[in-house]
Enzyme design. Structure first.
Site, PDB file in Angstrom:
ATOM      1  CE  LYS A  30      -4.009   1.988   2.291  1.00  0.00           C
ATOM      2  NZ  LYS A  30      -3.523   3.346   2.447  1.00  0.00           N
ATOM      3  CE  LYS A  33      -2.516   2.462   7.364  1.00  0.00           C
ATOM      4  NZ  LYS A  33      -3.371   3.597   7.181  1.00  0.00           N
TER       5      LYS A  33
HETATM    6  S1  IVH Z   1      -6.368  -0.794  -4.359  1.00  0.00           S
HETATM    7  C1  IVH Z   1     -11.039   0.798  -3.672  1.00  0.00           C
HETATM    8  N1  IVH Z   1      -3.810  -0.897  -4.113  1.00  0.00           N
HETATM    9  O1  IVH Z   1      -4.983   3.358  -0.645  1.00  0.00           O
HETATM   10  C2  IVH Z   1      -9.637   1.191  -3.680  1.00  0.00           C
HETATM   11  N2  IVH Z   1      -4.897   1.019  -3.248  1.00  0.00           N
HETATM   12  O2  IVH Z   1      -6.907   3.635   1.572  1.00  0.00           O
HETATM   13  C3  IVH Z   1      -8.800   0.119  -4.304  1.00  0.00           C
HETATM   14  N3  IVH Z   1      -3.376   2.658  -2.266  1.00  0.00           N
HETATM   15  O3  IVH Z   1      -7.250   5.482  -2.229  1.00  0.00           O
HETATM   16  C4  IVH Z   1      -7.445   0.544  -4.159  1.00  0.00           C
HETATM   17  N4  IVH Z   1      -1.527   1.562  -2.662  1.00  0.00           N
HETATM   18  O4  IVH Z   1      -4.867   5.557  -3.006  1.00  0.00           O
HETATM   19  C5  IVH Z   1      -4.896  -0.176  -3.861  1.00  0.00           C
HETATM   20  N5  IVH Z   1      -1.544  -1.171  -4.007  1.00  0.00           N
HETATM   21  C6  IVH Z   1      -2.612  -0.427  -3.760  1.00  0.00           C
HETATM   22  C7  IVH Z   1      -2.548   0.827  -3.121  1.00  0.00           C
HETATM   23  C8  IVH Z   1      -3.720   1.520  -2.878  1.00  0.00           C
HETATM   24  C9  IVH Z   1      -2.054   2.653  -2.145  1.00  0.00           C
HETATM   25  C10 IVH Z   1      -4.247   3.740  -1.759  1.00  0.00           C
HETATM   26  C11 IVH Z   1      -5.252   4.246  -2.748  1.00  0.00           C
HETATM   27  C12 IVH Z   1      -6.561   4.297  -2.007  1.00  0.00           C
HETATM   28  C13 IVH Z   1      -6.127   4.176  -0.598  1.00  0.00           C
HETATM   29  C14 IVH Z   1      -7.217   3.560   0.239  1.00  0.00           C
END
Ligand code: IVH
Length: 685
Positions: free
Chosen positions: A131, A318
């Site tokens: 993430k 997290k």
């Molecule tokens: S999948 C429905 N993959 O995390 C959202 N999100 O807390 C599906 N993010 O707004 C997102 N790395 O900006 C996904 N490998 C990753 C990610 C990621 C960072 C962020 C994204 C999202 C936020 C949600």
């Protein structure tokens, strides 16, 4: 469709035919740097398309006035957030919930065995990605593969239009290549972030990479750092119709996007995968604050649906934030190469996720004022995502007056000035700056150290550099080359052997490759990659004579970077001239091949590479001493051709151009990808 003719009767074409031709010309222009038609012809096509459909997306391509930074844009599908958890038990409960919903069962603890079995099936499969702690960005491509709109997440329904700025981020494709133009409108979602290596260059001046990335992406006219410092990691592809997340991620890679490494997850052993990602943070060039685990099966994900906040098919797990308390002992003011003076808290040793921490950054003057620190304060130290620990807050204040801001630079005792600057998030922060960095001992020490490190001058560390400056033996980097054995031997603790080694190192550096030379100057916008690109423009004299527009026309370099480089080179003119009295700067063409397997080579790829993604291949080229170009020019020395294009009836535009260059007597080589990778692999490291 032919690639280079300008057909007659365009007046009779349908909207689709016009759009296809415009898209083709756009792709050739943006990706291959080729103009396949006259401006008049191109304009005529657009005019006709506008007559057929005035709101056709191709009429509002990147950089056009209809797309304005900062405008509100509605997302075609809302950009949701993610559900969060911090422990395996919560993660497990989430997975059980998914199972229950997918199989229409009540979510009961008795299902354990069935859940385990289901986890082995394709429907129960999970995939995890890091993430990335940046900001979400949506990129819309039209059915010709041209980027038409980039937008931030905003409130999830409406985002901010950042098309113009996003177009300057090197890892954001302005046009999708070849195969990926599958005749559909695609949307790529991912994270815009500031690589930690870039953040380190301005560390101390900004609170964290995420805020700086956000401020830069949304900046209207000028930004604190060049836009092309930002990077993009793609994690989602909408509109492709592909059945699984892994298929989408693979497709994104094929389309040339950087995609974070993903791993399959066995639900019962998810902790192991979580730990692998946690360990990756030590070497990742981005900040990750956890992992994202998604159901791999897109049909199932669709069925599970979403709440107004998050999809049920994914969860963010997290990383624990490493935090502990310590006692503030003092504040150290650290002077950077640029003369920026950053407060650093010296604290009683405390262990944060395995590392003993005794220093924690306070970032800047504004932050220090906010905390109003006193020595003896009990403070909380936090280390997020593997970046430098910082002081989060005061838990218990000690007695006495808060520690003040020095009036003089600790490096040279000249006046220190507090200056205001944008923190990259639209907020003004105050930072301390030496008023005379050119003559500041500490700033000069940092830049000299940078010079020595860039040229790999072993032995010239902190202490040696400090002594040389202190003793007046060295004033600028050029003086290093005039040092003799007799200068060094009388210095305290400089024995025969040390002196011999130091002199040997200096002699070795009398021949320097142009990119290293440029980096060694310490011009803020001039890092390794940029130096490599500049070096493709000729020798040092030629690089010095480049104008802002010459430089900004180089692949991926924005106008701000170009400006910083031109100014930086001019400011360093005296130093460069002095250095040239002692050293020879070798332009890449003159470098003997044994320096690096691809040293001196400017390599361009075309076609689908079986062995790895294009970006990875380009990285490899740079690692092997070459320069990876995006477009084919007369300077390209090697075209690597993927797939079966070499024998294909319709060669790509790049291949055609390379053949023409060859026929015109240019020294370019054309090689199959299979050959190229085999050749590299067989080369001893
Ligand atoms: S999948 C429905 N993959 O995390 C959202 N999100 O807390 C599906 N993010 O707004 C997102 N790395 O900006 C996904 N490998 C990753 C990610 C990621 C960072 C962020 C994204 C999202 C936020 C949600």
């Amino acid at each position: 469709m032919s690639t280079s003719t300008t057909e007659p009767f365009v007046e009779l074409w349908t909207e689709a035919q016009l759009a296809a031709k415009i898209a083709e010309l756009d792709v050739a222009y943006h990706n291959l740097g080729q103009s396949l038609a006259s401006d008049a012809y191109y304009d005529r096509l657009k005019e006709l398309l506008a007559k057929r459909n005035a709101s056709h997306p191709l009429l509002s391509v990147v950089g056009s006035s209809s797309s304005d930074n900062g405008d509100k844009v509605e997302h075609q599908q809302p950009m949701l957030s993610l559900d969060k958890c911090t422990e395996f038990s919560d993660f497990s409960a989430w997975y059980r919930g998914v199972f229950a919903q997918a199989t229409d069962r009540a979510n009961s603890a008795k299902l354990d065995d069935e859940v385990k079995q289901w986890a082995q099936t394709p429907r129960g499969a999970l995939v995890a990605l890091p993430k990335i702690d940046g900001l979400a960005c949506s990129l819309r491509y039209d059915d010709g593969g041209t980027l038409v709109r980039a937008a931030t997440r905003g409130d999830g329904r409406f985002g901010e239009d950042v098309t113009v700025n996003a177009g300057q981020i090197p890892t954001i494709a302005k046009a999708l290549l070849g195969e990926s133009q599958i005749g559909r409108q695609l949307e790529v979602r991912g994270e815009v972030y500031l690589p930690l290596s870039r953040f380190a260059q301005v560390a101390g001046e900004y609170a964290n990479p995420r805020n700086l990335a956000a401020g830069t992406l949304k900046s209207k006219d000028s930004s604190a750092i060049p836009l092309d410092w930002l990077a993009f990691y793609a994690y989602d592809l909408l509109g492709s119709g592909l059945p699984t997340e892994t298929a989408k991620l693979t497709k994104l890679r094929e389309m040339g996007f950087a995609v974070p490494n993903w791993r399959p997850v066995a639900a019962a052993q998810a902790t192991q995968v979580f730990n692998l990602f946690a360990a990756d943070r030590a070497t990742d060039d981005f900040e990750a604050d956890g992992i994202v685990v998604r159901m791999d099966d897109c049909t199932l994900a669709q069925r599970l649906g979403s709440t107004s906040h998050h999809p049920r098919s994914a969860i963010a797990w997290k990383f624990a934030v490493a935090a502990d308390t310590s006692i503030l002992q003092a504040i150290h003011w650290s002077v950077a190469r640029t003369g920026a003076i950053t407060p650093v808290a010296l604290v009683a040793p405390v262990n944060l996720s395995g590392a003993t921490v005794t220093r924690a950054t306070l970032h800047n003057v504004s932050n220090l004022r906010r905390l109003a620190l006193r020595s003896g304060d009990k403070i909380e130290i936090v280390r997020r995502g593997g970046v430098i620990p910082h002081v989060e807050r005061v838990i218990e204040a000690a007695d006495g007056q808060p520690i003040g801001i020095p009036e003089n630079c600790p490096g040279c005792s000249k006046i220190a000035v507090v200056v205001s600057r944008d923190d990259g998030k639209g907020r003004v922060i105050e930072v301390l700056q030496c008023s005379d960095p050119a003559n500041c001992l500490a700033a000069r020490q940092r830049s000299l150290l940078h010079f020595c490190q860039t040229l790999d001058l072993e032995g010239f560390g902190d202490k040696v550099v400090e002594i040389l400056l202190d003793q007046g033996l060295v004033d600028t980097a050029a003086d290093l080359f005039a040092l003799t054995r007799d200068d060094l031997l009388p210095l305290p603790r400089f024995g025969e052997l040390l002196v011999k080694n130091l002199i040997g190192q200096i002699d070795r550096a009398r021949r320097v490759e142009l990119p290293a030379f440029l980096v060694a100057l310490g011009i803020p916008a001039l890092g390794k990659q940029t130096a490599q690109l500049l070096a493709t423009r000729g020798n040092l004299a030629q690089v010095r004579s480049l104008t802002k527009s010459d430089i900004s026309s180089l692949h991926s370099l924005g106008y701000k970077t170009a400006e910083a480089i031109v100014t930086g080179l001019a400011d360093n003119a005296e130093l460069i001239d002095a250095l040239l009295q002692h050293i020879e700067v070798i332009a890449p063409q003159q470098v003997a091949p044994q320096h690096g397997y691809l040293t001196g080579q400017i390599v361009v790829f075309t076609g689908t590479l079986e062995a790895m993604g294009r970006r990875e291949a380009q990285k490899l080229v740079v690692q092997l001493g070459g320069v990876a170009g995006d477009s084919l020019t007369s300077e390209t020395t090697l075209l690597v051709v993927g797939g079966d294009e070499l024998v294909a009836a319709l060669p790509s535009a790049k291949l055609k151009k390379a053949r023409k260059l060859l026929a015109d007597g240019n020294p370019i080589h054309i090689e199959s990808a299979a050959n190229f990778f085999a050749r590299i692999a067989s080369e001893p490291a």
